[in-house]
Write a protein that holds these residues in place. Structure first.
Motif, PDB file in Angstrom:
ATOM      1  N   LYS A   1       3.200 -27.393   0.652  1.00 15.57           N
ATOM      2  CA  LYS A   1       3.405 -25.947   0.792  1.00 15.57           C
ATOM      3  C   LYS A   1       4.829 -25.683   1.265  1.00 15.57           C
ATOM      4  O   LYS A   1       5.308 -26.326   2.210  1.00 15.57           O
TER       5      LYS A   1
ATOM      6  N   TYR B   1      14.000 -16.157  -7.626  1.00 12.58           N
ATOM      7  CA  TYR B   1      12.786 -16.478  -6.875  1.00 12.58           C
ATOM      8  C   TYR B   1      11.802 -17.226  -7.765  1.00 12.58           C
ATOM      9  O   TYR B   1      11.205 -18.235  -7.346  1.00 12.58           O
ATOM     10  N   LYS B   2      11.639 -16.773  -8.998  1.00 12.92           N
ATOM     11  CA  LYS B   2      10.730 -17.456  -9.922  1.00 12.92           C
ATOM     12  C   LYS B   2      11.207 -18.880 -10.210  1.00 12.92           C
ATOM     13  O   LYS B   2      10.382 -19.782 -10.409  1.00 12.92           O
TER      14      LYS B   2
ATOM     15  N   VAL C   1      10.058 -20.939  -7.317  1.00 12.76           N
ATOM     16  CA  VAL C   1       8.620 -21.180  -7.462  1.00 12.76           C
ATOM     17  C   VAL C   1       8.362 -22.242  -8.523  1.00 12.76           C
ATOM     18  O   VAL C   1       7.536 -23.148  -8.330  1.00 12.76           O
ATOM     19  N   ARG C   2       9.072 -22.150  -9.648  1.00 12.37           N
ATOM     20  CA  ARG C   2       8.890 -23.120 -10.734  1.00 12.37           C
ATOM     21  C   ARG C   2       9.286 -24.518 -10.276  1.00 12.37           C
ATOM     22  O   ARG C   2       8.578 -25.496 -10.528  1.00 12.37           O
TER      23      ARG C   2
ATOM     24  N   SER D   1       6.818 -25.960  -7.899  1.00 10.19           N
ATOM     25  CA  SER D   1       5.617 -26.369  -8.630  1.00 10.19           C
ATOM     26  C   SER D   1       5.820 -27.707  -9.332  1.00 10.19           C
ATOM     27  O   SER D   1       4.893 -28.523  -9.402  1.00 10.19           O
TER      28      SER D   1
ATOM     29  N   GLU E   1       3.334 -25.497  -3.400  1.00  9.97           N
ATOM     30  CA  GLU E   1       3.026 -24.085  -3.618  1.00  9.97           C
ATOM     31  C   GLU E   1       3.887 -23.248  -2.682  1.00  9.97           C
ATOM     32  O   GLU E   1       3.950 -23.515  -1.477  1.00  9.97           O
ATOM     33  N   VAL E   2       4.554 -22.235  -3.208  1.00  7.30           N
ATOM     34  CA  VAL E   2       5.366 -21.351  -2.388  1.00  7.30           C
ATOM     35  C   VAL E   2       4.474 -20.305  -1.731  1.00  7.30           C
ATOM     36  O   VAL E   2       3.681 -19.626  -2.401  1.00  7.30           O
TER      37      VAL E   2
ATOM     38  N   PRO F   1       5.179 -17.042   0.263  1.00  2.00           N
ATOM     39  CA  PRO F   1       6.225 -16.129   0.693  1.00  2.00           C
ATOM     40  C   PRO F   1       5.795 -15.338   1.919  1.00  2.00           C
ATOM     41  O   PRO F   1       4.615 -14.984   2.064  1.00  2.00           O
TER      42      PRO F   1
ATOM     43  N   THR G   1       4.393 -14.383  -7.575  1.00  2.00           N
ATOM     44  CA  THR G   1       3.934 -15.562  -6.840  1.00  2.00           C
ATOM     45  C   THR G   1       2.602 -16.045  -7.391  1.00  2.00           C
ATOM     46  O   THR G   1       1.570 -15.418  -7.158  1.00  2.00           O
TER      47      THR G   1
ATOM     48  N   GLY H   1       0.980 -18.644  -6.423  1.00  2.00           N
ATOM     49  CA  GLY H   1       0.179 -19.251  -5.366  1.00  2.00           C
ATOM     50  C   GLY H   1      -0.859 -18.296  -4.818  1.00  2.00           C
ATOM     51  O   GLY H   1      -0.862 -17.096  -5.088  1.00  2.00           O
TER      52      GLY H   1
END
Length: 541
Positions: free
Chosen positions: A217, A260-261, A264-265, A268, A273-274, A276, A336, A338
């Motif tokens: 995480k 931000y994406k 997250v990518r 992953s 898992e992000v 926020p 997000t 997650g």
């Protein structure tokens, strides 16, 4: 080859070289005669400690004919195979083709999709590693397990495998079997990008370091008094104005939605898992400065670049406050994938208790409305945690009995807990009184103190099944560079990761400190700066 993987290593090496001030003068010394190769790293000498080790049999030697075999045609398995090849090719100099075919002389990644045979009992993140003279097989039920098994494989190889240039080897992996799965499902690390802003590449670098120790995480602290770090289309000044500064008055910054994406990518791809965090209702000066109407008196305060806490609050009685929070949560949830959004809730000293309860009880349903679970600092238990809520306990030795009891009572009523004691797991606490970075409000936290505790028994009275896991927060009031982050995270971070992953029976400081010391050459090879604690028997050569 993943270009970022190579770039971050080079960046770290340059940082380390600059910090140490290496210089080379004079003729090279005569090369000594080669001796026998060192024995392979024992299967039990990795971090986190494996759940079960059965050592024995012949070692496997990676050689020019080795292939990386990926079974079943899964894109996830192929990506993990390519990742492993990216790690091994520069240092070994071997081709290491990633293929769906092959017999012996392979590193095989085997995904079963079910808990039968070699994958029995491994769950979603566990793995089995079998090593012998003809090859290595890593078996898992899910891709995350294969990825974690690859991290173990890395640590079983000599540290020089992490270097970007060809090394001499040999590349031996000890014979035997490791069967391993995590104690806790939540094994987190928090990065505060609000007090000081860190770029996408800097966050990726930290993600790579976390993944080496099976952290799953990444809690991103995206808003605070000093800076708002995520673009929100419906409230654009949050980022463009509220994100324009940081502690000390620097330029600050924020992540566009695409950036931000990308975080997250990338997380992953390393099986993190992000999570926020938008800190509410306190720690909100950046938002209040951006929009005057969010203030009860309609007057925007100036931007803030200091380090005090507890002076800001959203206006609890205003309906606009909840329109604002709803918009932010809606846009953040859409970005997000997650399961969880963290809504802060700590140090709301400028909010009355009644207003705090009102606010939290109104905001939690806004999180669940967008399909996410609520997470908050443990002060959330002073309100009414919704079903499925997670409270992150950050209390420490000075925390009063009444506050602890409130958290324990919530846990008995179904609230899940993530344990993050400030005087154990806060990575930004100073090692020693004269250490130049970090804070000391929770005390001085050396390496042994950060490791020598049990998340399952730390909060007396909390049901065992209420503990989801652990997290290592890294607050950045005094930290502004990747080198700063690393020297505070290492060597404490691997210990927190081990507390989250390994069975309680494996926790022993005297054996752990030896395993920790053996990580130093790997950090050197990766360009990770670290604090050479006198409590750890570091290698001398």
């Amino acid at each position: 080859m993943n270009p970022h993987h190579r770039t971050t290593r080079l960046f770290g090496s340059l940082l380390l070289t600059a910090a140490v001030g290496i210089s080379c003068v004079g003729a090279a010394p005569a090369r000594p005669a080669p001796g026998p190769p060192p024995p392979p790293t024992p299967l039990s000498q990795v971090i986190p400690a494996p759940a079960s080790v059965d050592a024995g049999g012949s070692a496997y030697r990676i050689n020019p004919g080795t292939t990386i075999r990926v079974d079943g045609g899964s894109r996830d398995v192929r990506r993990i195979g390519d990742y492993l090849a990216d790690v091994l090719r520069p240092s070994t100099g071997y081709r290491l083709p990633v293929t769906a075919h092959g017999g012996g002389n392979t590193i095989r990644l085997k995904l079963t999709g079910k808990e039968t045979g070699d994958a029995k009992g491994l769950g979603d993140e566990g793995y089995r590693l079998d090593s012998g003279s003809r090859g290595v097989t890593i078996t898992a039920r899910r891709p995350a397990g294969l990825f974690h098994g690859v991290q173990t494989l890395r640590q079983l190889l000599p540290a020089a495998v992490e270097k970007d240039t060809r090394q001499s080897g040999p590349w031996l992996i000890a014979g035997g079997t490791v069967e391993d799965s995590p104690r806790y499902a939540y094994r987190g690390a928090m990065l505060d990008v609000s007090r000081h802003f860190f770029t996408v590449d800097q966050v990726k670098r930290y993600i790579d370091q976390l993944s080496l120790y099976k952290v799953n995480k990444l809690h991103l602290h995206l808003s605070d008094d000093q800076g708002w770090r995520i673009a929100i289309d419906s409230w654009p000044r949050l980022a463009t104005y509220g994100g324009s500064t940081q502690v000390g008055g620097g330029a600050g910054g924020y992540y566009t939605k695409d950036q931000y994406k990308e975080i997250v990518r990338y997380a992953s791809s390393r099986y993190l898992e992000v999570v926020p965090e938008i800190d509410l209702p306190g720690h909100t000066n950046a938002a209040l400065a951006s929009y005057a109407d969010l203030n009860c008196d309609g007057v925007a305060p100036p931007l803030y670049t200091g380090t005090a806490v507890g002076f800001s609050s959203l206006c609890v009685p205003k309906p606009l406050t909840y329109e604002f929070v709803d918009d932010v949560l809606r846009e953040l949830a859409a970005l997000t994938p997650g399961s969880t959004i963290h809504i802060g809730g700590d140090e709301a000293h400028s909010t009355s208790h009644a207003d705090y309860v009102t606010f939290m009880n109104k905001v939690q349903p806004l999180v669940t409305k967008y399909g996410k679970s609520v997470m908050g600092w443990h002060q959330l238990t002073g309100a009414t945690p919704v079903k499925g809520a997670i409270a992150q306990y950050w209390g420490y030795d000075a925390t009063g009995a009444a506050e602890r009891k409130q958290v324990v009572d919530a846990a008995k009523n179904g609230t899940k807990l993530v344990i993050s004691p400030a005087d154990r797991s806060y990575l930004d606490m100073k090692y020693t009184r004269d250490f130049p970075l970090g804070l000391s409000w929770a005390g001085l936290v050396e390496v042994q103190r950060s490791y020598d505790w049990d998340p399952g028994t730390y909060l007396a009275g909390a049901p065992a099944d209420s503990i989801l896991g652990v997290e290592a927060p890294l607050w950045t009031e005094t930290l502004s560079t990747s080198a700063n982050l690393e020297v505070m995270a290492f060597p404490k971070l691997p210990g927190i990761a081990e507390l989250g992953w390994s069975p309680a029976a494996t926790h022993d400081w005297d054996t752990y400190k030896v395993r920790l010391a053996s990580q130093a050459p790997r950090w050197d090879a990766l360009g990770i700066g670290y604090y050479r604690s006198p409590q750890v028997p570091w290698p001398t050569n």
